[in-house]
Design a protein around this motif. Sequence first.
Motif, PDB file in Angstrom:
ATOM      1  N   GLY A  56       0.826  -1.209   0.000  1.00 54.60           N
ATOM      2  CA  GLY A  56       0.000   0.000   0.000  1.00 54.60           C
ATOM      3  C   GLY A  56       0.853   1.249   0.000  1.00 54.60           C
ATOM      4  N   ALA A  57       0.207   2.372  -0.266  1.00 54.47           N
ATOM      5  CA  ALA A  57       0.920   3.642  -0.343  1.00 54.47           C
ATOM      6  C   ALA A  57       1.218   4.194   1.036  1.00 54.47           C
ATOM      7  N   GLY A  58       2.246   5.028   1.107  1.00 56.98           N
ATOM      8  CA  GLY A  58       2.535   5.759   2.332  1.00 56.98           C
ATOM      9  C   GLY A  58       3.292   4.952   3.365  1.00 56.98           C
ATOM     10  N   MET A  59       3.488   5.588   4.516  1.00 55.14           N
ATOM     11  CA  MET A  59       4.241   5.004   5.618  1.00 55.14           C
ATOM     12  C   MET A  59       3.381   4.995   6.879  1.00 55.14           C
ATOM     13  N   ILE A  60       3.700   4.049   7.767  1.00 57.70           N
ATOM     14  CA  ILE A  60       2.940   3.879   8.996  1.00 57.70           C
ATOM     15  C   ILE A  60       3.840   4.168  10.199  1.00 57.70           C
ATOM     16  N   MET A  61       3.350   4.957  11.152  1.00 61.39           N
ATOM     17  CA  MET A  61       4.126   5.243  12.361  1.00 61.39           C
ATOM     18  C   MET A  61       4.254   3.976  13.197  1.00 61.39           C
ATOM     19  N   ARG A  62       5.463   3.722  13.687  1.00 66.57           N
ATOM     20  CA  ARG A  62       5.764   2.482  14.395  1.00 66.57           C
ATOM     21  C   ARG A  62       5.186   2.460  15.809  1.00 66.57           C
ATOM     22  N   ALA A  63       4.664   1.298  16.186  1.00 62.23           N
ATOM     23  CA  ALA A  63       4.064   1.136  17.507  1.00 62.23           C
ATOM     24  C   ALA A  63       5.087   1.297  18.625  1.00 62.23           C
ATOM     25  N   ASP A  64       6.304   0.757  18.437  1.00 58.76           N
ATOM     26  CA  ASP A  64       7.294   0.781  19.516  1.00 58.76           C
ATOM     27  C   ASP A  64       7.752   2.200  19.838  1.00 58.76           C
ATOM     28  N   VAL A  65       7.917   3.025  18.811  1.00 59.82           N
ATOM     29  CA  VAL A  65       8.368   4.400  19.034  1.00 59.82           C
ATOM     30  C   VAL A  65       7.269   5.219  19.718  1.00 59.82           C
ATOM     31  N   VAL A  66       6.050   5.079  19.239  1.00 63.23           N
ATOM     32  CA  VAL A  66       4.924   5.796  19.852  1.00 63.23           C
ATOM     33  C   VAL A  66       4.752   5.363  21.298  1.00 63.23           C
ATOM     34  N   ASP A  67       4.931   4.070  21.562  1.00 60.95           N
ATOM     35  CA  ASP A  67       4.756   3.557  22.925  1.00 60.95           C
ATOM     36  C   ASP A  67       5.774   4.173  23.882  1.00 60.95           C
ATOM     37  N   LYS A  68       7.009   4.326  23.451  1.00 56.79           N
ATOM     38  CA  LYS A  68       8.037   4.924  24.304  1.00 56.79           C
ATOM     39  C   LYS A  68       7.700   6.384  24.612  1.00 56.79           C
ATOM     40  N   ALA A  69       7.181   7.096  23.618  1.00 50.57           N
ATOM     41  CA  ALA A  69       6.770   8.488  23.846  1.00 50.57           C
ATOM     42  C   ALA A  69       5.630   8.533  24.857  1.00 50.57           C
ATOM     43  N   TYR A  70       4.689   7.633  24.712  1.00 47.76           N
ATOM     44  CA  TYR A  70       3.555   7.560  25.638  1.00 47.76           C
ATOM     45  C   TYR A  70       4.009   7.234  27.063  1.00 47.76           C
ATOM     46  N   GLN A  71       4.908   6.280  27.199  1.00 44.99           N
ATOM     47  CA  GLN A  71       5.373   5.865  28.529  1.00 44.99           C
ATOM     48  C   GLN A  71       6.038   7.024  29.268  1.00 44.99           C
ATOM     49  N   SER A  72       6.581   7.995  28.528  1.00 48.57           N
ATOM     50  CA  SER A  72       7.273   9.123  29.157  1.00 48.57           C
ATOM     51  C   SER A  72       6.316  10.082  29.864  1.00 48.57           C
ATOM     52  N   VAL A  73       5.021  10.018  29.519  1.00 50.81           N
ATOM     53  CA  VAL A  73       4.033  10.927  30.118  1.00 50.81           C
ATOM     54  C   VAL A  73       2.872  10.182  30.779  1.00 50.81           C
ATOM     55  N   LYS A  74       2.899   8.879  30.723  1.00 49.91           N
ATOM     56  CA  LYS A  74       1.798   8.051  31.213  1.00 49.91           C
ATOM     57  C   LYS A  74       1.506   8.311  32.690  1.00 49.91           C
ATOM     58  N   LYS A  75       0.234   8.493  33.009  1.00 46.25           N
ATOM     59  CA  LYS A  75      -0.246   8.628  34.387  1.00 46.25           C
ATOM     60  C   LYS A  75      -1.555   7.850  34.511  1.00 46.25           C
ATOM     61  N   GLU A  76      -1.834   7.371  35.703  1.00 44.36           N
ATOM     62  CA  GLU A  76      -3.034   6.551  35.905  1.00 44.36           C
ATOM     63  C   GLU A  76      -4.328   7.305  35.615  1.00 44.36           C
ATOM     64  N   ASN A  77      -4.345   8.595  35.929  1.00 45.58           N
ATOM     65  CA  ASN A  77      -5.594   9.349  35.770  1.00 45.58           C
ATOM     66  C   ASN A  77      -5.731   9.991  34.393  1.00 45.58           C
ATOM     67  N   ALA A  78      -4.792   9.731  33.494  1.00 49.96           N
ATOM     68  CA  ALA A  78      -4.800  10.384  32.180  1.00 49.96           C
ATOM     69  C   ALA A  78      -5.751   9.677  31.216  1.00 49.96           C
ATOM     70  N   LYS A  79      -6.432  10.473  30.408  1.00 50.78           N
ATOM     71  CA  LYS A  79      -7.287   9.947  29.340  1.00 50.78           C
ATOM     72  C   LYS A  79      -6.551  10.162  28.026  1.00 50.78           C
ATOM     73  N   VAL A  80      -6.407   9.107  27.228  1.00 50.67           N
ATOM     74  CA  VAL A  80      -5.650   9.185  25.972  1.00 50.67           C
ATOM     75  C   VAL A  80      -6.611   9.358  24.802  1.00 50.67           C
ATOM     76  N   ILE A  81      -6.432  10.445  24.063  1.00 46.89           N
ATOM     77  CA  ILE A  81      -7.256  10.770  22.905  1.00 46.89           C
ATOM     78  C   ILE A  81      -6.414  10.653  21.639  1.00 46.89           C
ATOM     79  N   TYR A  82      -6.914   9.915  20.668  1.00 47.69           N
ATOM     80  CA  TYR A  82      -6.248   9.820  19.361  1.00 47.69           C
ATOM     81  C   TYR A  82      -7.072  10.611  18.357  1.00 47.69           C
ATOM     82  N   MET A  83      -6.484  11.626  17.741  1.00 42.09           N
ATOM     83  CA  MET A  83      -7.170  12.433  16.751  1.00 42.09           C
ATOM     84  C   MET A  83      -7.234  11.649  15.444  1.00 42.09           C
ATOM     85  N   SER A  84      -8.444  11.242  15.073  1.00 44.20           N
ATOM     86  CA  SER A  84      -8.608  10.328  13.943  1.00 44.20           C
ATOM     87  C   SER A  84      -9.915  10.615  13.216  1.00 44.20           C
ATOM     88  N   PRO A  85      -9.924  10.567  11.871  1.00 45.79           N
ATOM     89  CA  PRO A  85     -11.174  10.761  11.133  1.00 45.79           C
ATOM     90  C   PRO A  85     -12.178   9.645  11.385  1.00 45.79           C
TER      91      PRO A  85
END
Length: 222
Positions: A56-85
């Motif tokens: 398929g066309a284009g590139m996909i953001m890697r799960a492992d890299v995104v996960d490391k970014a998330y772990q750097s700010v992760k908190k129990e009371n945080a709500k995670v929102i993904y901006m998606s059509p």
Amino acid sequence: MKFDVLTLFPEMFEPLKTSIIGKAIEKKLINMNIVNIRDFSEDKHKKVDDTPYGGGAGMIMRADVVDKAYQSVKKENAKVIYMSPQGKKLNQKMVEKLSKESHLIILCGHYEGIDQRIIDKIVDEEVSIGDYILTGGEIPAMVLIDSVSRYVEGVLKQDSIQEESFSNGLLEYPQYTRPEVFEGKAVPKILLSGHHENIARWRKEKSIEMTKKKRPDLLENN
């Protein structure tokens, strides 16, 4: 209210730190932390994406890299929102609900999207700002932050929020200020009367009139 934004383009959020939002940040009513996902890539070129399995066309953001970014700010009371059509369409009711959260982590996709495995792992809710496609999630994230921030206590005066469009299921009534006459058109006399009850009634009538003309669907939904 704390916002942690996970993005590949942190510089896009600089304009958001001005005006009302900027003042709220200065007063510490809002804490906006922009996290560059590229900082968590172990690739020497800071690569964060790869070709999609299955082709398929284009590139996909890697799960492992995104996960490391998330772990750097992760908190129990945080709500995670993904901006998606593909998400629920943002409306005033959702904005007011999200404003009651103490910590939002907002994930911005780019390119052809993000590996589904990390979406399944960390995302609580997918949110869309409309049925159209943009180049990335940064602009939708800014829309979400701006709209939610207005409802954080202390950012705006309470009466400003209560009387604006969509707050009561109607569009806002027309507003006027000086000069009293502009190019032959005068401010409606009732607004100069000082009779608050009559002014309130007029504004309600105009709200209904504006809604019927511009957004009749709102009246149907109510």
